[in-house]
Structure formats: structure tokens, C-alpha cells
Scaffold this motif. Structure first.
Motif, PDB file in Angstrom:
ATOM      1  N   SER A   1     -31.528 -34.454  28.425  1.00 19.40           N
ATOM      2  CA  SER A   1     -32.123 -34.363  29.591  1.00 19.40           C
ATOM      3  C   SER A   1     -32.043 -32.811  30.072  1.00 19.40           C
ATOM      4  O   SER A   1     -31.198 -32.098  30.127  1.00 19.40           O
ATOM      5  CB  SER A   1     -31.799 -35.157  30.790  1.00 19.40           C
ATOM      6  OG  SER A   1     -32.088 -34.794  32.013  1.00 19.40           O
ATOM      7  N   HIS A   2     -33.365 -32.276  30.629  1.00 21.89           N
ATOM      8  CA  HIS A   2     -33.397 -30.941  31.136  1.00 21.89           C
ATOM      9  C   HIS A   2     -32.510 -30.928  32.306  1.00 21.89           C
ATOM     10  O   HIS A   2     -32.362 -29.793  32.875  1.00 21.89           O
ATOM     11  CB  HIS A   2     -35.013 -30.555  31.453  1.00 21.89           C
ATOM     12  CG  HIS A   2     -35.591 -31.577  32.707  1.00 21.89           C
ATOM     13  ND1 HIS A   2     -35.948 -32.696  32.321  1.00 21.89           N
ATOM     14  CD2 HIS A   2     -35.589 -30.970  33.834  1.00 21.89           C
ATOM     15  CE1 HIS A   2     -36.415 -33.066  33.763  1.00 21.89           C
ATOM     16  NE2 HIS A   2     -36.199 -31.987  34.417  1.00 21.89           N
ATOM     17  N   LYS A   3     -31.691 -31.874  32.855  1.00 22.99           N
ATOM     18  CA  LYS A   3     -31.169 -31.756  33.866  1.00 22.99           C
ATOM     19  C   LYS A   3     -29.739 -31.681  33.754  1.00 22.99           C
ATOM     20  O   LYS A   3     -28.915 -31.554  34.691  1.00 22.99           O
ATOM     21  CB  LYS A   3     -31.370 -32.894  35.026  1.00 22.99           C
ATOM     22  CG  LYS A   3     -32.787 -33.024  35.411  1.00 22.99           C
ATOM     23  CD  LYS A   3     -33.119 -34.249  36.316  1.00 22.99           C
ATOM     24  CE  LYS A   3     -34.413 -34.203  36.890  1.00 22.99           C
ATOM     25  NZ  LYS A   3     -34.813 -35.549  37.753  1.00 22.99           N
ATOM     26  N   GLU A   4     -29.512 -31.450  32.492  1.00 25.94           N
ATOM     27  CA  GLU A   4     -28.150 -31.356  32.072  1.00 25.94           C
ATOM     28  C   GLU A   4     -27.487 -29.952  32.636  1.00 25.94           C
ATOM     29  O   GLU A   4     -28.380 -29.159  32.747  1.00 25.94           O
ATOM     30  CB  GLU A   4     -27.925 -31.497  30.680  1.00 25.94           C
ATOM     31  CG  GLU A   4     -27.990 -32.861  29.892  1.00 25.94           C
ATOM     32  CD  GLU A   4     -27.089 -33.676  30.399  1.00 25.94           C
ATOM     33  OE1 GLU A   4     -26.058 -33.601  30.775  1.00 25.94           O
ATOM     34  OE2 GLU A   4     -27.409 -35.152  29.871  1.00 25.94           O
ATOM     35  N   SER A   5     -26.221 -29.740  32.334  1.00 25.26           N
ATOM     36  CA  SER A   5     -25.637 -28.244  32.719  1.00 25.26           C
ATOM     37  C   SER A   5     -26.417 -27.271  31.749  1.00 25.26           C
ATOM     38  O   SER A   5     -26.725 -27.661  30.807  1.00 25.26           O
ATOM     39  CB  SER A   5     -24.046 -28.336  32.427  1.00 25.26           C
ATOM     40  OG  SER A   5     -23.744 -28.601  31.130  1.00 25.26           O
ATOM     41  N   GLY A   6     -26.111 -26.227  32.314  1.00 20.71           N
ATOM     42  CA  GLY A   6     -26.660 -24.947  31.557  1.00 20.71           C
ATOM     43  C   GLY A   6     -26.161 -24.717  30.069  1.00 20.71           C
ATOM     44  O   GLY A   6     -26.786 -24.469  29.155  1.00 20.71           O
ATOM     45  N   LYS A   7     -24.699 -25.114  30.140  1.00 19.23           N
ATOM     46  CA  LYS A   7     -23.989 -24.901  28.900  1.00 19.23           C
ATOM     47  C   LYS A   7     -24.387 -25.866  27.769  1.00 19.23           C
ATOM     48  O   LYS A   7     -24.592 -25.708  26.680  1.00 19.23           O
ATOM     49  CB  LYS A   7     -22.466 -24.961  29.036  1.00 19.23           C
ATOM     50  CG  LYS A   7     -21.968 -23.742  29.662  1.00 19.23           C
ATOM     51  CD  LYS A   7     -20.319 -23.673  29.874  1.00 19.23           C
ATOM     52  CE  LYS A   7     -19.774 -22.756  30.559  1.00 19.23           C
ATOM     53  NZ  LYS A   7     -18.476 -22.817  30.680  1.00 19.23           N
TER      54      LYS A   7
END
Length: 146
Positions: A80-86
Motif C-alpha cells: 500500500s502507498h500508505k505504508e511507512s517511508g522505509k
């Protein structure tokens, strides 16, 4: 749906497919809800096929990145594009190991993954898309030498 007709419109979420165009407007259809809308020609519109990702060697066309993502995810949605940046950067590094992390920001990665997931949900088969032949690039280089 043709990849060459898929666009992003600044200020509007999601992706759109170009249906028709006139002198003053472009008729587009949202890939999310299939609603058609007229876009003024003065709005900032980007064809996905004209977008490239910075790497340390060369700019990689977005289609190549999408094809690599499609292969890695076996035709399914990516993280998901809503995951953490890392987590997003880690996934992107697996798909495009040599991307320039100083010029490709987390927001760019988020947008690419979001677009990929939208296209996969709408049934885009990246394996069936042929990449354009790079004839235009060599013609541009020669015209610049004059």
C-alpha cells in the motif's frame, strides 16, 4: 485500456484515461469510477509514458518500473502507498535497485506505487505492453548537435 493514454492531472487524485480531445479541452475518464470529465488544456497534465525515474546511470521510463513491479508482485497489487517511508523505499529498492535516492523522494515512490496499484486493479497487464522503440531519443540527440 492503452498505457499511452493514461494521464495524471495535477490537483486531482487518481489516474485518468484520455477519451477524446478538442481544441480547448481533453475528455478524460477516471480509472477509479469511470466518470467522464472535461479538462481544460491549461491544466497541468502528465502522460505516464513520458515520466521517468532517476537512477545513477540513466532515467528509467515509468513503464519499465511498472513492468518490474508487475513481475515482482506476480501481477498483483504492490504494498500500500500508505505504508511507512522505509517500507516503501525498501520495496522500491527491490524493484529498481539503482534508483537515485537523493533525487527520488518518498513522495515520488508513494505516487508510483499508488499509480501501479490503480492500474493493476483496473486490469492493466504490463506483461502484454510493448515498450516503445527509442528512435525518438537518437533523433533528438542528433538535432541537438547541429
Amino acid at each position: 485500456m492503452e498505457f499511452s493514454k493514461v494521464i495524471s492531472i495535477a490537483g486531482k487524485p487518481g489516474l485518468f484515461q484520455v477519451i477524446s480531445q478538442s481544441k480547448n479541452a481533453i475528455i478524460v475518464e477516471s480509472l477509479a469510477d469511470q466518470k467522464r470529465v472535461a479538462i481544460n488544456t491549461t491544466q497541468n497534465v502528465s502522460l505516464l509514458e513520458n515520466i521517468a525515474i532517476y537512477t545513477f546511470e540513466e532515467d528509467v521510463p515509468l513503464l519499465k518500473v511498472f513492468k518490474a513491479m508487475f513481475k515482482k508482485t506476480e501481477g498483483k497489487e504492490a504494498v500500500s502507498h500508505k505504508e511507512s517511508g522505509k517500507k516503501l523505499a525498501s520495496f522500491f529498492k527491490e524493484v529498481l535497485p539503482n534508483y537515485d535516492d537523493e533525487r527520488v523522494y518518498t513522495s515520488n515512490i508513494k505516487k508510483v506505487i499508488q499509480w501501479f496499484n490503480i492500474l493493476v486493479v483496473t486490469g492493466m497487464d504490463f506483461a502484454a505492453i510493448k515498450e516503445p522503440v527509442e528512435v525518438e531519443e537518437s533523433a533528438t540527440e542528433e538535432s541537438g548537435k547541429e
